[in-house]
Enzyme design. Structure first.
Site, PDB file in Angstrom:
ATOM      1  N   GLU A  40       0.858  -1.184   0.000  1.00 44.01           N
ATOM      2  CA  GLU A  40       0.000   0.000   0.000  1.00 44.01           C
ATOM      3  C   GLU A  40       0.893   1.232   0.000  1.00 44.01           C
ATOM      4  O   GLU A  40       1.619   1.483   0.957  1.00 44.01           O
ATOM      5  CB  GLU A  40      -0.905  -0.006   1.244  1.00 44.01           C
ATOM      6  N   ARG A  44       0.555  10.380   0.802  1.00 43.27           N
ATOM      7  CA  ARG A  44       0.866  11.356   1.854  1.00 43.27           C
ATOM      8  C   ARG A  44       2.087  12.190   1.519  1.00 43.27           C
ATOM      9  O   ARG A  44       2.498  13.024   2.320  1.00 43.27           O
ATOM     10  CB  ARG A  44       1.113  10.640   3.185  1.00 43.27           C
ATOM     11  N   LYS A 128     -10.855  -2.318   6.527  1.00 45.40           N
ATOM     12  CA  LYS A 128      -9.653  -1.976   7.297  1.00 45.40           C
ATOM     13  C   LYS A 128     -10.112  -1.433   8.650  1.00 45.40           C
ATOM     14  O   LYS A 128     -10.849  -0.447   8.694  1.00 45.40           O
ATOM     15  CB  LYS A 128      -8.888  -0.908   6.506  1.00 45.40           C
TER      16      LYS A 128
HETATM   17  C1  3PG Z   1      -2.325   3.428   7.950  1.00 46.29           C
HETATM   18  O1  3PG Z   1      -2.533   4.252   7.092  1.00 46.29           O
HETATM   19  O2  3PG Z   1      -2.811   2.309   7.914  1.00 46.29           O
HETATM   20  C2  3PG Z   1      -1.510   3.802   9.135  1.00 46.29           C
HETATM   21  O3  3PG Z   1      -0.860   5.003   8.976  1.00 46.29           O
HETATM   22  C3  3PG Z   1      -0.563   2.758   9.528  1.00 46.29           C
HETATM   23  O4  3PG Z   1      -0.408   2.900  10.866  1.00 46.29           O
HETATM   24  P1  3PG Z   1       0.974   2.604  11.587  1.00 46.29           P
HETATM   25  O5  3PG Z   1       1.923   3.687  11.114  1.00 46.29           O
HETATM   26  O6  3PG Z   1       0.662   2.693  13.057  1.00 46.29           O
HETATM   27  O7  3PG Z   1       1.426   1.251  11.175  1.00 46.29           O
END
Ligand code: 3PG
Length: 209
Positions: A40, A44, A128
């Site tokens: 993924e 950002r 999700k």
């Molecule tokens: C996402 O978009 O799924 C999160 O930013 C991932 O979260 P994490 O940085 O705590 O793994």
């Protein structure tokens, strides 16, 4: 391939925040070497769309998806860049017409029981849970399984090496996602072997779970 099949392709999905195309290529190569094949790439950073375009070309066997999709324009741009599936932290109503028009496999974010039910009714049985740890994590998923046995989750947000296996042992979890597989310190140090090791370790743990 539907969304559930994508989640089942790999029990761990790196959530990647890429600073440059070159970095994306290196990190993806390192994760592929560790056995991960579903990615993924989050929208950002300014490099995200170019990154998706180049990753799709460089690694035709990898499944490259787009994350942090918040509106229809972003979805269109990512699909044009070659993203094969899309992930969002939520399920904004404004995205629904674009999703229906594009028929792209889509993983909507949910954080509550009602959101999970609404997403299911909108056609999304794979969801999700985000931000997983903050909204209840493993106990929440255990509680959701009995009333909503036909919803399968990919929890993300606060997942890491020490808790991934506990999530993956749940019957309603097909996959876990997160940034811990490509941590900023290893990326900045160019420690590609370290990332390969993390990926291989996460997959080994997942197989046991
Ligand atoms: C996402 O978009 O799924 C999160 O930013 C991932 O979260 P994490 O940085 O705590 O793994």
């Amino acid at each position: 391939m539907d969304t559930l099949a994508i989640l089942k392709r790999g029990p761990v999905m790196p959530v990647m925040v890429i600073q440059s195309v070159d970095e994306a290529l290196q990190v993806t190569r390192a994760l592929l070497d560790g056995g991960i094949n579903t990615f993924e790439i989050t929208l950002r950073t300014p490099a995200a769309l170019d990154g998706i375009r180049e990753l799709v070309k460089a690694f035709p066997d990898a499944l490259i998806g787009v994350g942090t999709v918040r509106n229809a324009d972003q979805l269109d741009a990512a699909l044009q860049a070659g993203a094969r599936f899309a992930v969002s932290p939520g399920l904004p109503a404004a995205l629904l017409p674009a999703l229906a028009a594009n028929k792209v496999p889509f993983l909507p974010g949910v954080a509550t029981t009602t959101e999970a039910m609404n997403a299911f009714d909108a056609g999304f049985a794979a969801q999700k849970l985000f931000p997983a740890e903050a909204v209840g994590g493993v106990p929440l998923l255990k509680s959701l399984h009995s009333p909503l046995p036909d919803i399968v989750f990919c929890p993300t947000g606060g997942i890491h090496a020490a808790n991934a296996a506990t999530y993956l042992a749940l019957p309603n979890v097909a996959c876990v996602g997160g940034s811990w597989l490509a941590p900023a310190d290893l990326v900045q140090a160019g420690d590609w072997q370290g990332i390969t090791k993390l990926a291989a370790g996460a997959l080994a743990q997942a197989q046991q779970a």
